[in-house]
Design a protein around this motif. Structure first.
Motif, PDB file in Angstrom:
ATOM      1  N   ASP A 198      -3.990   6.741  13.601  1.00 46.46           N
ATOM      2  CA  ASP A 198      -3.579   8.129  13.807  1.00 46.46           C
ATOM      3  C   ASP A 198      -3.891   9.005  12.598  1.00 46.46           C
ATOM      4  OD1 ASP A 198      -2.520   7.529  16.324  1.00 46.46           O
ATOM      5  OD2 ASP A 198      -0.612   6.880  15.452  1.00 46.46           O
ATOM      6  N   ASP A 199      -4.312   8.382  11.497  1.00 43.97           N
ATOM      7  CA  ASP A 199      -4.608   9.122  10.274  1.00 43.97           C
ATOM      8  C   ASP A 199      -5.683   8.359   9.489  1.00 43.97           C
ATOM      9  OD1 ASP A 199      -4.519  10.892   8.134  1.00 43.97           O
ATOM     10  OD2 ASP A 199      -2.719   9.997   7.241  1.00 43.97           O
ATOM     11  N   ILE A 200      -6.887   8.270  10.057  1.00 43.60           N
ATOM     12  CA  ILE A 200      -7.921   7.422   9.453  1.00 43.60           C
ATOM     13  C   ILE A 200      -8.380   7.949   8.095  1.00 43.60           C
ATOM     14  CG2 ILE A 200      -8.726   6.572  11.684  1.00 43.60           C
ATOM     15  CD1 ILE A 200     -11.173   8.412  11.393  1.00 43.60           C
ATOM     16  N   GLN A 201      -8.209   9.254   7.849  1.00 40.24           N
ATOM     17  CA  GLN A 201      -8.587   9.804   6.544  1.00 40.24           C
ATOM     18  C   GLN A 201      -7.459   9.691   5.521  1.00 40.24           C
ATOM     19  OE1 GLN A 201     -10.981  13.340   6.171  1.00 40.24           O
ATOM     20  NE2 GLN A 201     -11.293  13.463   8.394  1.00 40.24           N
ATOM     21  N   HIS A 202      -6.282   9.246   5.966  1.00 37.15           N
ATOM     22  CA  HIS A 202      -5.127   9.042   5.085  1.00 37.15           C
ATOM     23  C   HIS A 202      -4.644  10.360   4.480  1.00 37.15           C
ATOM     24  CE1 HIS A 202      -2.682   5.774   3.502  1.00 37.15           C
ATOM     25  NE2 HIS A 202      -2.637   6.382   2.332  1.00 37.15           N
ATOM     26  N   HIS A 203      -4.579  11.387   5.325  1.00 37.21           N
ATOM     27  CA  HIS A 203      -4.062  12.680   4.887  1.00 37.21           C
ATOM     28  C   HIS A 203      -2.618  12.561   4.394  1.00 37.21           C
ATOM     29  CE1 HIS A 203      -7.310  15.331   6.310  1.00 37.21           C
ATOM     30  NE2 HIS A 203      -7.400  14.552   7.368  1.00 37.21           N
ATOM     31  N   LYS A 204      -1.828  11.765   5.108  1.00 34.80           N
ATOM     32  CA  LYS A 204      -0.386  11.769   4.895  1.00 34.80           C
ATOM     33  C   LYS A 204       0.101  10.689   3.930  1.00 34.80           C
ATOM     34  CE  LYS A 204       0.089  13.256   9.706  1.00 34.80           C
ATOM     35  NZ  LYS A 204       0.602  12.884  11.065  1.00 34.80           N
ATOM     36  N   GLY A 205      -0.752   9.744   3.572  1.00 37.62           N
ATOM     37  CA  GLY A 205      -0.317   8.634   2.740  1.00 37.62           C
ATOM     38  C   GLY A 205      -0.627   8.812   1.266  1.00 37.62           C
ATOM     39  N   VAL A 206      -0.260   7.808   0.493  1.00 37.99           N
ATOM     40  CA  VAL A 206      -0.489   7.842  -0.958  1.00 37.99           C
ATOM     41  C   VAL A 206      -1.324   6.652  -1.429  1.00 37.99           C
ATOM     42  CG1 VAL A 206       1.596   9.164  -1.476  1.00 37.99           C
ATOM     43  CG2 VAL A 206       1.731   6.660  -1.346  1.00 37.99           C
ATOM     44  N   GLU A 207      -1.941   5.931  -0.470  1.00 35.75           N
ATOM     45  CA  GLU A 207      -2.795   4.794  -0.820  1.00 35.75           C
ATOM     46  C   GLU A 207      -4.160   4.927  -0.131  1.00 35.75           C
ATOM     47  OE1 GLU A 207      -0.509   0.836  -1.315  1.00 35.75           O
ATOM     48  OE2 GLU A 207       0.478   1.848   0.369  1.00 35.75           O
ATOM     49  N   PRO A 208      -4.880   6.014  -0.410  1.00 33.44           N
ATOM     50  CA  PRO A 208      -6.173   6.222   0.270  1.00 33.44           C
ATOM     51  C   PRO A 208      -7.196   5.138  -0.026  1.00 33.44           C
ATOM     52  CG  PRO A 208      -5.911   7.760  -1.555  1.00 33.44           C
ATOM     53  CD  PRO A 208      -4.580   7.099  -1.363  1.00 33.44           C
ATOM     54  N   TYR A 209      -7.163   4.566  -1.225  1.00 30.68           N
ATOM     55  CA  TYR A 209      -8.127   3.515  -1.570  1.00 30.68           C
ATOM     56  C   TYR A 209      -7.903   2.284  -0.697  1.00 30.68           C
ATOM     57  CZ  TYR A 209     -10.828   0.148  -4.292  1.00 30.68           C
ATOM     58  OH  TYR A 209     -11.742  -0.806  -4.671  1.00 30.68           O
ATOM     59  N   SER A 210      -6.667   1.844  -0.618  1.00 28.50           N
ATOM     60  CA  SER A 210      -6.331   0.684   0.205  1.00 28.50           C
ATOM     61  C   SER A 210      -6.676   0.940   1.666  1.00 28.50           C
ATOM     62  CB  SER A 210      -4.841   0.351   0.073  1.00 28.50           C
ATOM     63  OG  SER A 210      -4.501  -0.756   0.858  1.00 28.50           O
ATOM     64  N   SER A 211      -6.366   2.152   2.155  1.00 32.50           N
ATOM     65  CA  SER A 211      -6.660   2.522   3.536  1.00 32.50           C
ATOM     66  C   SER A 211      -8.161   2.490   3.808  1.00 32.50           C
ATOM     67  CB  SER A 211      -6.110   3.925   3.832  1.00 32.50           C
ATOM     68  OG  SER A 211      -6.491   4.363   5.115  1.00 32.50           O
ATOM     69  N   SER A 212      -8.947   3.060   2.901  1.00 33.15           N
ATOM     70  CA  SER A 212     -10.401   3.126   3.108  1.00 33.15           C
ATOM     71  C   SER A 212     -11.038   1.748   3.076  1.00 33.15           C
ATOM     72  CB  SER A 212     -11.041   4.028   2.045  1.00 33.15           C
ATOM     73  OG  SER A 212     -10.973   3.434   0.760  1.00 33.15           O
ATOM     74  N   LYS A 213     -10.517   0.860   2.251  1.00 29.21           N
ATOM     75  CA  LYS A 213     -11.086  -0.481   2.167  1.00 29.21           C
ATOM     76  C   LYS A 213     -10.730  -1.317   3.397  1.00 29.21           C
ATOM     77  CE  LYS A 213     -13.390  -0.120  -1.621  1.00 29.21           C
ATOM     78  NZ  LYS A 213     -14.861  -0.222  -1.619  1.00 29.21           N
ATOM     79  N   TYR A 214      -9.517  -1.143   3.906  1.00 30.25           N
ATOM     80  CA  TYR A 214      -9.177  -1.840   5.149  1.00 30.25           C
ATOM     81  C   TYR A 214     -10.025  -1.293   6.294  1.00 30.25           C
ATOM     82  CZ  TYR A 214      -6.597  -4.036   8.916  1.00 30.25           C
ATOM     83  OH  TYR A 214      -6.268  -4.790  10.024  1.00 30.25           O
ATOM     84  N   ALA A 215     -10.258   0.019   6.271  1.00 30.58           N
ATOM     85  CA  ALA A 215     -11.093   0.639   7.308  1.00 30.58           C
ATOM     86  C   ALA A 215     -12.520   0.095   7.251  1.00 30.58           C
ATOM     87  CB  ALA A 215     -11.089   2.155   7.145  1.00 30.58           C
ATOM     88  N   SER A 216     -13.043  -0.171   6.059  1.00 31.39           N
ATOM     89  CA  SER A 216     -14.397  -0.726   5.955  1.00 31.39           C
ATOM     90  C   SER A 216     -14.441  -2.144   6.524  1.00 31.39           C
ATOM     91  CB  SER A 216     -14.883  -0.714   4.501  1.00 31.39           C
ATOM     92  OG  SER A 216     -14.173  -1.631   3.701  1.00 31.39           O
TER      93      SER A 216
END
Length: 361
Positions: A198-216
């Protein structure tokens, strides 16, 4: 009567096709170490260093040529965080080469990392100290921002720019009778809990690096489903805990000076503390020697280093499912379509403005 004699060359005398390899983020750290290792494994490769900073890219090229004077090394200006840069670089790659054998998707950023020092000091004297350093779970957050394309900067650089690059280079990757590999540099910090469809760009979170790496990791699985039939295979690696410019940016330099002896000591008890870029590039280098069709798309290939400094690669199952990876893939395709439409509209506006100025002169 005319006789035609066919002479078949022995297999060893057939002309050898040099492998074409493009590495993003190749001017330092793991990317540069990978390039050095690739040249040691195969001196005949055509290596392209795709970097954001041309001065540092040229320095990296010169450093590689010192030990590999006859190597075929070119540089390419590429900022994967900019859609315009990705499209321009892809056009240039298609002009230079007629195929691409390996695409190492290595570039990444972790802007403005913030450390929870209370959790850090508490973890230093707990049984979870190794896990804390290896994954930064509960320890590290980042302050993301929106880039000129209107995308979250970490998402754009670590994931979407690379996705767009793969899409643009399809003609070089997907060829009859040709096998190509996509190899992603992921992280032990890639955690399912940090990512949301629901937030693939991680607008609302504070761990964008972790999110982007899991997305990769998720995207690699989806790419295999969509591209394997065309001869393109995608894999993910984890470099372990490596000391690079990205890592050194997390804490003040004096702090690293204090804890580095501790980290070298901890390495005796764990294999995930690779520490040097050369060691961290182990899995990337290992994948270069494998048959891609034999690899497990659900595995992340880890660079590991024993306490005695011996490097090896080990596959470990990733925490993900195909439905989530497919849902992410569809969202990225939709975002790609919107981005391309926006670029086309901007180009039309620019042309119309230029025509208006010409008419008024």
């Amino acid at each position: 009567m005319i006789y035609i004699y066919l002479y078949r060359l022995p297999p060893n005398s057939l002309p050898r096709m040099n492998k074409v390899i493009l590495v993003t983020g190749a001017n330092s750290g793991i990317g540069l170490a990978l390039c050095e290792r690739l040249l040691c494994q195969d001196r005949q490769i055509q290596l392209c260093l795709a970097c954001r900073n041309m001065q540092r890219a040229e320095a990296a090229r010169s450093a590689l040529l010192v030990s590999h004077s006859d190597a075929q090394i070119s540089i390419l200006r590429l900022d994967v965080g900019s859609t315009q840069s990705v499209l321009k670089a892809a056009r240039e790659v298609k002009q230079r080469y007629n195929r691409l054998d390996y695409l190492y998707l290595n570039a990444g950023i972790m802007p403005n990392p913030q450390v929870d020092f209370k959790a850090l000091f508490k973890g230093l004297f707990s049984r979870n100290v190794i896990h804390m350093f290896a994954t930064a779970e509960g320890l590290l957050t980042q302050q993301d921002r929106v880039n000129p394309d209107g995308l979250q900067e970490v998402f754009a650089t670590n994931l979407f720019g690379h996705f767009l690059l793969v899409r643009e280079l399809e003609p070089l990757l997907c060829q009859p009778g040709h096998t190509a590999q996509l190899i992603w540099t992921s992280s032990s910090n890639a955690r399912r809990s940090a990512f949301s469809l629901d937030d693939i760009q991680h607008h609302k979170g504070v761990e964008p690096y972790s999110s982007s790496k899991y997305a990769s990791d998720l995207l690699s699985l989806a790419l295999n489903r969509h591209y394997n039939s065309q001869g393109v295979f995608s894999s993910v690696i984890c470099p372990g805990l490596v000391m690079t410019n990205l890592t050194y940016g997390i804490l003040p330099s004096f702090f690293w000076t204090l804890i580095m002896p501790v980290m070298w000591l901890i390495r005796v008890f764990t294999n995930t503390f690779t520490l040097t870029p050369y060691n961290g590039a182990e899995a990337l280098s290992w994948l270069f020697l494998q048959k891609p069709e034999s690899l497990d798309p659900l595995a992340k290939y880890h660079s590991l280093t024993s306490g005695f400094g011996n490097n090896y690669t080990q596959p470990r199952k990733m925490d993900m499912d195909e439905d989530m990876s497919e849902a992410l893939y569809k969202q990225l395709l939709e975002l790609e379509s919107n981005v391309r439409k926006k670029i086309e509209e901007e180009e039309q506006d620019t042309r119309a403005h230029g025509q208006y100025l010409n008419q008024t002169e």
